[in-house]
Design a protein around this motif. Structure first.
Motif, PDB file in Angstrom:
ATOM      1  N   ALA A  44       0.863  -1.098   0.025  1.00 46.79           N
ATOM      2  CA  ALA A  44      -0.036   0.023   0.124  1.00 46.79           C
ATOM      3  C   ALA A  44       0.879   1.214  -0.119  1.00 46.79           C
ATOM      4  N   ALA A  45       0.848   2.052  -1.101  1.00 51.22           N
ATOM      5  CA  ALA A  45       1.701   2.961  -1.162  1.00 51.22           C
ATOM      6  C   ALA A  45       1.424   4.607  -0.738  1.00 51.22           C
ATOM      7  N   HIS A  46       2.138   5.240  -0.264  1.00 52.27           N
ATOM      8  CA  HIS A  46       1.853   6.449   0.170  1.00 52.27           C
ATOM      9  C   HIS A  46       1.891   7.588  -1.157  1.00 52.27           C
ATOM     10  N   VAL A  47       1.418   8.594  -0.871  1.00 55.65           N
ATOM     11  CA  VAL A  47       1.518   9.702  -1.867  1.00 55.65           C
ATOM     12  C   VAL A  47       2.573  10.927  -1.519  1.00 55.65           C
ATOM     13  N   ILE A  48       3.417  11.374  -2.404  1.00 56.69           N
ATOM     14  CA  ILE A  48       4.423  12.389  -2.169  1.00 56.69           C
ATOM     15  C   ILE A  48       4.112  13.691  -2.349  1.00 56.69           C
ATOM     16  N   ALA A  49       3.914  14.575  -1.422  1.00 50.49           N
ATOM     17  CA  ALA A  49       3.348  15.893  -1.627  1.00 50.49           C
ATOM     18  C   ALA A  49       4.246  16.919  -2.284  1.00 50.49           C
ATOM     19  N   ASP A  50       3.918  17.804  -3.131  1.00 48.73           N
ATOM     20  CA  ASP A  50       4.498  18.852  -3.659  1.00 48.73           C
ATOM     21  C   ASP A  50       5.235  19.598  -2.772  1.00 48.73           C
ATOM     22  N   PRO A  51       6.331  19.814  -2.474  1.00 47.09           N
ATOM     23  CA  PRO A  51       7.140  20.550  -1.394  1.00 47.09           C
ATOM     24  C   PRO A  51       6.966  22.066  -1.648  1.00 47.09           C
ATOM     25  N   ARG A  52       6.339  22.461  -2.884  1.00 47.96           N
ATOM     26  CA  ARG A  52       6.057  23.921  -3.097  1.00 47.96           C
ATOM     27  C   ARG A  52       4.549  23.960  -2.745  1.00 47.96           C
ATOM     28  N   GLY A  53       3.668  23.129  -2.478  1.00 46.25           N
ATOM     29  CA  GLY A  53       2.439  23.102  -2.559  1.00 46.25           C
ATOM     30  C   GLY A  53       1.725  23.767  -1.489  1.00 46.25           C
ATOM     31  N   GLU A  54       0.651  24.324  -1.210  1.00 42.71           N
ATOM     32  CA  GLU A  54      -0.021  24.617  -0.044  1.00 42.71           C
ATOM     33  C   GLU A  54      -0.331  23.524   0.774  1.00 42.71           C
ATOM     34  N   ASN A  55       0.340  22.524   1.107  1.00 42.45           N
ATOM     35  CA  ASN A  55      -0.129  21.353   1.876  1.00 42.45           C
ATOM     36  C   ASN A  55      -0.547  21.509   3.371  1.00 42.45           C
ATOM     37  N   VAL A  56      -1.547  22.474   3.613  1.00 50.55           N
ATOM     38  CA  VAL A  56      -1.724  22.621   5.041  1.00 50.55           C
ATOM     39  C   VAL A  56      -3.028  21.929   5.294  1.00 50.55           C
ATOM     40  N   PRO A  57      -3.315  21.676   6.469  1.00 49.76           N
ATOM     41  CA  PRO A  57      -4.643  21.076   6.885  1.00 49.76           C
ATOM     42  C   PRO A  57      -6.116  21.564   6.472  1.00 49.76           C
ATOM     43  N   GLY A  58      -6.619  21.245   5.604  1.00 52.42           N
ATOM     44  CA  GLY A  58      -7.888  21.463   5.056  1.00 52.42           C
ATOM     45  C   GLY A  58      -7.631  21.881   3.538  1.00 52.42           C
ATOM     46  N   ALA A  59      -6.517  21.989   3.004  1.00 50.01           N
ATOM     47  CA  ALA A  59      -6.248  22.548   1.913  1.00 50.01           C
ATOM     48  C   ALA A  59      -6.552  21.442   0.920  1.00 50.01           C
ATOM     49  N   PRO A  60      -6.737  21.658  -0.424  1.00 54.06           N
ATOM     50  CA  PRO A  60      -6.902  20.927  -1.483  1.00 54.06           C
ATOM     51  C   PRO A  60      -5.278  20.191  -1.676  1.00 54.06           C
ATOM     52  N   ALA A  61      -5.304  19.006  -1.972  1.00 57.83           N
ATOM     53  CA  ALA A  61      -3.972  18.190  -1.970  1.00 57.83           C
ATOM     54  C   ALA A  61      -3.186  18.666  -3.225  1.00 57.83           C
ATOM     55  N   ALA A  62      -2.007  18.850  -2.956  1.00 54.54           N
ATOM     56  CA  ALA A  62      -0.858  19.443  -3.905  1.00 54.54           C
ATOM     57  C   ALA A  62       0.023  18.047  -3.894  1.00 54.54           C
ATOM     58  N   VAL A  63       0.028  17.460  -5.217  1.00 57.45           N
ATOM     59  CA  VAL A  63       0.894  16.141  -5.026  1.00 57.45           C
ATOM     60  C   VAL A  63       2.064  16.480  -6.170  1.00 57.45           C
ATOM     61  N   ASP A  64       3.349  15.843  -5.725  1.00 58.57           N
ATOM     62  CA  ASP A  64       4.337  15.679  -6.614  1.00 58.57           C
ATOM     63  C   ASP A  64       4.177  14.271  -7.387  1.00 58.57           C
ATOM     64  N   TRP A  65       3.654  14.537  -8.528  1.00 62.06           N
ATOM     65  CA  TRP A  65       3.220  13.422  -9.388  1.00 62.06           C
ATOM     66  C   TRP A  65       4.422  12.581 -10.101  1.00 62.06           C
ATOM     67  N   ASP A  66       5.485  13.297 -10.306  1.00 65.77           N
ATOM     68  CA  ASP A  66       6.641  12.629 -10.715  1.00 65.77           C
ATOM     69  C   ASP A  66       7.237  11.833  -9.759  1.00 65.77           C
ATOM     70  N   ALA A  67       7.219  12.213  -8.515  1.00 67.80           N
ATOM     71  CA  ALA A  67       7.819  11.325  -7.492  1.00 67.80           C
ATOM     72  C   ALA A  67       6.849  10.360  -6.991  1.00 67.80           C
ATOM     73  N   THR A  68       5.453  10.583  -6.895  1.00 76.52           N
ATOM     74  CA  THR A  68       4.768   9.848  -6.532  1.00 76.52           C
ATOM     75  C   THR A  68       4.861   8.458  -7.481  1.00 76.52           C
ATOM     76  N   LEU A  69       4.831   8.680  -8.744  1.00 73.62           N
ATOM     77  CA  LEU A  69       4.573   7.506  -9.616  1.00 73.62           C
ATOM     78  C   LEU A  69       6.138   6.761  -9.636  1.00 73.62           C
ATOM     79  N   ALA A  70       7.175   7.391  -9.384  1.00 71.22           N
ATOM     80  CA  ALA A  70       8.369   6.822  -9.467  1.00 71.22           C
ATOM     81  C   ALA A  70       8.602   6.021  -8.314  1.00 71.22           C
ATOM     82  N   PHE A  71       7.844   6.189  -7.028  1.00 73.12           N
ATOM     83  CA  PHE A  71       7.844   5.220  -5.892  1.00 73.12           C
ATOM     84  C   PHE A  71       7.259   4.204  -6.394  1.00 73.12           C
TER      85      PHE A  71
END
Length: 390
Positions: A44-71
């Motif tokens: 079961a794989a996790h999702v890697i957040a975009d380090p430049r995204g506003e990934n604060v509680p309650g905000a829409p998810a900002a995902v680093d898609w390249d890193a997530t797929l590479a994982f």
């Protein structure tokens, strides 16, 4: 400040002291891109957040898609299927439905291109409020149709909405009977225990586990041709052994027991568990070596690879267990599989620096750090930022 002194590293302890460690050479883990003969294994794989995204509680998810797929390609490299968009990917803990849809679509496309196995979670979490069983069923059906349309096997996840609306075992049967009558291909049923999500207390209509298990088994037996297997995450080895012995022929037991998986996967007598584990995302190289040994009936080799990972897994999944996702992301960062230690919803703050230091220590002992110097440097960054100084 640096905690790296040649090959020695110090990790902080809760009492204010420090423990000196010697960095161990990484394990000589072999690639194994093919699936295993003796067991079916998903991570079961996790999702890697975009380090430049506003990934604060309650905000829409900002995902680093390249890193997530590479994982996910990292997991495929070791012969593991991917269990996608499960609780490990922060379902009900930060990731929103638009991001889930994109995750399943991208991941299923990649798996298809690489000839790898994927199964994805379908639930009801795209809806805010559901008040009737029909509404819950319809919400489930929407997500099941989406997962099927993406070309992924379906995992029917436990639903918080259903846990709130249902008042009896018969209510659960009504919903699941309808869903299993509609699915196109055999699915995986997921029974997620309250240690992973307290909102699921009393699932299957009872807080008494044997009573709930009886309902679960009746459902499975009535729909065995539509069920590939069941993933059970109750963290009870004895319960799992009893359940898997009672399953109909052809229905697998995918262990979700991150506290007892070595013995459950190894099995005993005629029975063993397959695997669908969040822990495998953290220990993929060692899990691969163990499963390869099992294919050769090399039980000593299996134990040698798998047993050293157990204390690490138990620590990552320590209470409150639902924060284990933080440990999975931290392991990926220590291993150089993502650039930053940041998570959707700011969940990187859910574990203490002391807890994270112990993850480093146990991963080092299990020889699961591909670049020990990099891992030690990254641990030092976390401790320095937290103000943990020697």
């Amino acid at each position: 400040m640096t905690l790296l002194k040649g090959s020695a590293v110090a990790v902080p302890l809760a009492d204010g002291s420090w423990r000196e460690l010697t960095l161990r050479a990484p394990g000589e883990w072999a690639d194994h891109p093919e699936p295993y003969r003796s067991r079916v294994a998903f991570a079961a794989a996790h999702v890697i957040a975009d380090p430049r995204g506003e990934n604060v509680p309650g905000a829409p998810a900002a995902v680093d898609w390249d890193a997530t797929l590479a994982f996910r390609r990292h997991l495929f490299r070791y012969g593991l299927g991917v269990a996608e968009a499960m609780d490990t990917a922060q379902r009900n803990m930060g990731i929103d439905w638009p991001a889930v849809q994109e995750l399943i679509t991208r991941s299923a496309t990649q798996a298809r291109e690489l000839g790898a196995r994927i199964a994805s979670g379908a639930g009801t979490d795209h809806k805010d409020e559901l008040t009737t069983l029909d509404e819950v069923t319809d919400a489930y059906a929407e997500q099941i149709a989406f997962v099927e349309g993406a070309g992924s096997q379906v995992i029917i996840m436990a639903s918080r909405h259903l846990a709130r609306v249902a008042t009896s075992a018969e209510d659960y049967r009504q919903v699941y009977d309808r869903l299993l009558g509609q699915v196109a291909e055999p699915v995986i049923l997921h029974w997620l225990g309250e240690a992973f999500d307290p909102n699921l207390r009393g699932y299957w209509g009872s807080t008494d586990v044997p009573t709930a298990t009886a309902t679960f088994l009746e459902l499975i037996k009535d729909h065995a041709t539509k069920i590939d297997g069941v993933k059970v995450s109750l963290l009870s080895a004895d319960h799992e052994k009893g359940l898997r012995a009672a399953l109909p022929d052809g229905v697998r037991l995918y262990t979700g027991d991150d506290f007892n998986y070595p013995e459950l996967i190894k099995g005993e007598g005629e029975h063993h568990s397959d695997a669908l584990l969040g822990a495998f995302a953290a220990i993929a190289p060692a899990a691969s070596a163990a499963l390869a040994a099992l294919d050769q009936d090399d039980l000593a080799g299996y134990d040698a690879a798998m047993d050293p990972t157990l204390e690490l897994s138990r620590h990552i999944f320590a209470a409150p267990t639902f924060y284990y996702k933080t440990g999975i992301a931290f392991m990926a960062w220590l291993s150089g599989l993502q650039d930053g230690f940041t998570m959707i919803g700011g969940l990187q703050s859910a574990r203490s620096p002391i807890h994270l230091g112990r993850i480093f220590e146990l991963a080092n002992e299990a020889r699961l750090l591909p670049d020990p110097d990099l891992a030690a440097h990254r641990l030092a960054l976390v401790l320095e930022a937290a103000g943990v100084r020697r």
